[in-house]
Design a protein around this motif. Structure first.
Motif, PDB file in Angstrom:
ATOM      1  N   TRP A   1      30.808  24.309  17.348  1.00 46.55           N
ATOM      2  CA  TRP A   1      29.755  23.316  17.557  1.00 46.55           C
ATOM      3  C   TRP A   1      28.596  23.875  18.370  1.00 46.55           C
ATOM      4  CZ3 TRP A   1      29.485  17.570  17.426  1.00 46.55           C
ATOM      5  CH2 TRP A   1      30.280  17.044  16.403  1.00 46.55           C
ATOM      6  N   TYR A   2      28.899  24.857  19.232  1.00 48.30           N
ATOM      7  CA  TYR A   2      27.834  25.397  20.085  1.00 48.30           C
ATOM      8  C   TYR A   2      26.752  26.041  19.236  1.00 48.30           C
ATOM      9  CZ  TYR A   2      25.319  28.283  23.417  1.00 48.30           C
ATOM     10  OH  TYR A   2      24.319  28.879  24.156  1.00 48.30           O
ATOM     11  N   CYS A   3      25.512  25.703  19.511  1.00 48.90           N
ATOM     12  CA  CYS A   3      24.375  26.194  18.726  1.00 48.90           C
ATOM     13  C   CYS A   3      23.655  27.290  19.503  1.00 48.90           C
ATOM     14  CB  CYS A   3      23.429  25.037  18.420  1.00 48.90           C
ATOM     15  SG  CYS A   3      22.188  25.409  17.181  1.00 48.90           S
ATOM     16  N   GLU A   4      23.738  28.510  18.985  1.00 52.11           N
ATOM     17  CA  GLU A   4      23.144  29.675  19.652  1.00 52.11           C
ATOM     18  C   GLU A   4      21.627  29.632  19.565  1.00 52.11           C
ATOM     19  OE1 GLU A   4      23.607  33.418  21.683  1.00 52.11           O
ATOM     20  OE2 GLU A   4      25.038  31.859  21.170  1.00 52.11           O
ATOM     21  N   SER A   5      20.940  29.864  20.702  1.00 48.63           N
ATOM     22  CA  SER A   5      19.475  29.842  20.715  1.00 48.63           C
ATOM     23  C   SER A   5      18.966  30.546  21.960  1.00 48.63           C
ATOM     24  CB  SER A   5      18.987  28.380  20.698  1.00 48.63           C
ATOM     25  OG  SER A   5      17.593  28.304  20.696  1.00 48.63           O
ATOM     26  N   GLN A   6      17.964  31.407  21.776  1.00 49.73           N
ATOM     27  CA  GLN A   6      17.363  32.137  22.900  1.00 49.73           C
ATOM     28  C   GLN A   6      15.878  31.802  22.962  1.00 49.73           C
ATOM     29  OE1 GLN A   6      18.341  36.146  21.794  1.00 49.73           O
ATOM     30  NE2 GLN A   6      20.382  36.054  22.697  1.00 49.73           N
ATOM     31  N   ARG A   7      15.385  31.511  24.158  1.00 50.15           N
ATOM     32  CA  ARG A   7      14.017  31.035  24.310  1.00 50.15           C
ATOM     33  C   ARG A   7      13.052  32.133  24.730  1.00 50.15           C
ATOM     34  NH1 ARG A   7      12.781  25.956  28.193  1.00 50.15           N
ATOM     35  NH2 ARG A   7      13.448  27.448  29.787  1.00 50.15           N
ATOM     36  N   SER A   8      11.836  32.062  24.171  1.00 43.59           N
ATOM     37  CA  SER A   8      10.738  32.936  24.573  1.00 43.59           C
ATOM     38  C   SER A   8       9.437  32.174  24.308  1.00 43.59           C
ATOM     39  CB  SER A   8      10.771  34.260  23.795  1.00 43.59           C
ATOM     40  OG  SER A   8      10.597  34.021  22.408  1.00 43.59           O
ATOM     41  N   HIS A   9       8.306  32.838  24.467  1.00 38.51           N
ATOM     42  CA  HIS A   9       7.023  32.180  24.225  1.00 38.51           C
ATOM     43  C   HIS A   9       6.083  33.122  23.471  1.00 38.51           C
ATOM     44  CE1 HIS A   9       8.664  29.783  27.568  1.00 38.51           C
ATOM     45  NE2 HIS A   9       7.935  28.793  27.074  1.00 38.51           N
TER      46      HIS A   9
ATOM     47  N   ASN B   1      34.905  20.485  22.627  1.00 37.00           N
ATOM     48  CA  ASN B   1      34.390  21.836  22.355  1.00 37.00           C
ATOM     49  C   ASN B   1      33.721  22.464  23.577  1.00 37.00           C
ATOM     50  OD1 ASN B   1      34.452  22.596  19.200  1.00 37.00           O
ATOM     51  ND2 ASN B   1      34.261  20.373  19.405  1.00 37.00           N
ATOM     52  N   ASN B   2      33.961  21.856  24.747  1.00 35.77           N
ATOM     53  CA  ASN B   2      33.407  22.358  26.016  1.00 35.77           C
ATOM     54  C   ASN B   2      31.881  22.443  25.998  1.00 35.77           C
ATOM     55  OD1 ASN B   2      36.005  22.798  27.256  1.00 35.77           O
ATOM     56  ND2 ASN B   2      36.221  24.607  25.960  1.00 35.77           N
ATOM     57  N   ILE B   3      31.256  21.441  25.398  1.00 33.94           N
ATOM     58  CA  ILE B   3      29.798  21.362  25.349  1.00 33.94           C
ATOM     59  C   ILE B   3      29.362  20.063  26.003  1.00 33.94           C
ATOM     60  CG2 ILE B   3      27.760  21.266  23.851  1.00 33.94           C
ATOM     61  CD1 ILE B   3      29.419  22.684  21.698  1.00 33.94           C
ATOM     62  N   ASN B   4      28.351  20.143  26.866  1.00 29.33           N
ATOM     63  CA  ASN B   4      27.801  18.934  27.477  1.00 29.33           C
ATOM     64  C   ASN B   4      26.886  18.242  26.481  1.00 29.33           C
ATOM     65  OD1 ASN B   4      25.622  17.378  29.095  1.00 29.33           O
ATOM     66  ND2 ASN B   4      27.212  17.763  30.610  1.00 29.33           N
ATOM     67  N   TYR B   5      27.164  16.980  26.211  1.00 28.90           N
ATOM     68  CA  TYR B   5      26.439  16.241  25.174  1.00 28.90           C
ATOM     69  C   TYR B   5      24.941  16.201  25.439  1.00 28.90           C
ATOM     70  CZ  TYR B   5      25.099  12.309  22.143  1.00 28.90           C
ATOM     71  OH  TYR B   5      24.481  11.516  21.205  1.00 28.90           O
TER      72      TYR B   5
END
Length: 545
Positions: free
Chosen positions: A130-138, A297-301
């Motif tokens: 369920w965890y959605c992988e995402s990396q932030r930049s600008h 799934n150890n994810i904070n809603y």
């Protein structure tokens, strides 16, 4: 209960021994909790409901009360034909126009991985999660526009190469051959190539985006960014992405993870094109189920990033709407609807929130407001400030909406009186500091909850920052290090409270008919800073007076 009765009631309690409660949904201070799923559970055949959709064929239909009612009656809906009927120039939001207008405008970028919309693999590509992988930049609009165009060109080149290569079917070759194994392996892992999602592009500045914002004023009042019929217009200041427009720039595979809108407000989303988007939606009564699956799934809603797996939802008897949004399609997301979106093609989307004056909307908003406090999650819609602004400037004819708002005001007023009595009792001074016009709501620097009226201000790193009563008290029981400010005199609040009355449907209808006779397609607006201007809401219509 009148304001004077509230004051008299508060005098019966000892300030030092009485628990001061700030909740606007309960008298005991306990927050609402995630709901249990509806009973009885749905059968398997009903877990893929058809998505409500409507085709608008004329301007008369676009501004009809039936269209508004259709949206308000559904958890999620697709409006087709509206953009064409209203002659919306969606090209104003194309990448080409955006680059020409403000090429150096900074945007947030999320680095994700391409995969099928009904799958979500872990970083090692071994298990579905369920965890959605995402990396932030600008980056800037110009740079993302270049990436978007390059991605499209590369895809065309790949398609051309595929078409010029002989394609073998499994039956035409040895299934155990090296060629077959490599092809299958490539098919499995090529989908995980990284993609960049240009998200949360702020279009709130009327100087930079004047033409774009003017174009959206063509929409019917209930769907506009700013309208008297929109609660969020009455906040009194800009909340980025909610009562202002945000843009999303996408290539195939870009994902907006699962979520409910901030404070459960409705939202409007227009696909600019040229590609499509795939949407998934779940009715708000099932958000508790999704919350529990996230926990498993150890994810904070609220704080986490998640992409629901459909098999997990179906196993819990959760029905899921699934549909494609084509260029020009407008998606209406109802109050509290859980949703997630994936780009099928290259496209831009624009979106904002709206708050219709319905009992469902207000109820879900204040319940999420209190749940957010429990979960240490900031409510970017300041529901207490908003409720007082509505009481000042809006006349309500819907009895259920009025009753809930009046109760919020009563609890807020009671909290202010009890807190004032407590501060006076311990011998501290409260200094009056009037709010400025369009001044944003204040939030506690420690816990991020909204701080209404009475502010505990302390200097930290040469900056004066606001604390809530509870955090200030934890630091110092006597508040010796704090300057205590109040933004409203008690007389001001009591006057607003007493003057906020339910109006009769007959008078609301009279005002509405007069308004409609003057201009059938225009919507009156009201200025928050002008206390002489009020708006009537209810009975399916709005009017200013």
């Amino acid at each position: 209960m009148t304001a004077q009765q509230i004051i008299d009631e508060c005098k019966k309690f000892s300030p030092k021994t009485t628990r001061i409660i700030s909740s606007i949904t309960s008298d005991d201070g306990y927050p609402p909790f995630p709901p249990d799923p509806p009973y009885p559970p749905l059968s398997r055949e009903k877990l893929n409901p058809p998505t409500p959709s409507i085709y608008v064929e004329s301007k008369k239909e676009a501004f009809s009360p039936e269209l508004q009612q259709f949206c308000l009656s559904n958890h999620i809906a697709v409006i087709r034909g509206l953009s064409s009927v209203l002659k919306l120039d969606l090209g104003l939001f194309s990448t080409k126009t955006l680059v020409e207008s403000n090429s150096d405008h900074y945007i947030e970028v999320r680095r994700q991985f391409m995969q099928p919309s009904d799958e979500n693999w872990d970083p090692e590509h071994r298990d579905m999660v369920w965890y959605c992988e995402s990396q932030r930049s600008h980056t800037t609009i110009a740079r993302y526009g270049h990436y978007q165009a390059l991605s499209f060109s590369e895809s065309l080149k790949e398609d051309k190469e595929k078409n010029s290569t002989t394609i073998f079917r499994d039956s035409d070759s040895d299934s155990n051959s090296t060629f077959s194994k490599n092809t299958k392996k490539h098919k499995k892992y090529s989908m995980f190539k990284p993609v960049k999602f240009g998200t949360n592009v702020d279009l709130s500045d009327p100087k930079k985006w004047k033409i774009q914002l003017q174009e959206l004023a063509k929409l019917p009042p209930f769907a506009r960014v700013s309208s008297a019929a929109n609660m969020l217009t009455h906040v009194g200041h800009t909340i980025l992405g909610m009562n202002s427009v945000q843009l999303y720039m996408k290539v195939p595979g870009c994902r907006t993870p699962g979520h409910q809108e901030n404070n459960n407000f409705c939202s409007v989303n227009i696909n600019i094109g040229p590609g499509d988007c795939e949407w998934f939606g779940v009715a708000p009564e099932y958000w508790g189920v999704i919350h529990h699956i996230c926990e498993r799934n150890n994810i904070n809603y609220l704080h986490g990033s998640w992409w629901p797996l459909l098999d997990d939802l179906y196993a819990e008897n959760v029905p899921v709407y699934r549909f494609v949004q084509k260029p020009g399609d407008i998606v209406w997301v109802g109050a509290g609807t859980v949703h997630w979106v994936q780009a099928i093609g290259w496209c831009n989307n624009i979106a904002w929130n709206v708050g219709p004056f319905t009992s469902l909307q207000y109820d879900l908003a204040i319940k999420r407001y209190e749940w957010n406090k429990h979960e240490n999650y900031k409510s970017i819609v300041p529901m207490i400030n908003l409720s007082w602004n509505i009481a000042r400037n809006v006349k309500i004819s819907d009895k259920s909406v009025f009753t809930m708002m009046k109760l919020t005001l009563m609890r807020s007023l009671k909290y202010t009186i009890m807190l004032t009595n407590f501060i006076d009792d311990i011998g501290n001074e409260i200094i009056l500091r009037q709010r400025d016009i369009q001044e944003p709501a204040h939030y506690c620097v420690v816990c991020d909850i909204e701080v209404f009226n009475i502010l505990f201000v302390k200097e930290v790193d040469r900056k004066h920052v606001v604390h809530c009563f509870y955090c200030a008290q934890k630091m110092n029981n006597e508040f010796n290090d704090f300057v205590i400010l109040k933004e409203y005199k008690l007389e001001e609040l009591t006057k607003v409270y007493d003057n906020f009355q339910l109006i009769t449907t007959a008078s609301a209808s009279t005002n509405l008919n007069n308004s409609n006779n003057n201009n059938q397609t225009s919507t009156p607006t009201t200025s928050i800073s002008n206390n002489n201007s009020t708006t009537t809401v209810g009975g399916g219509g709005i009017t200013s007076s």
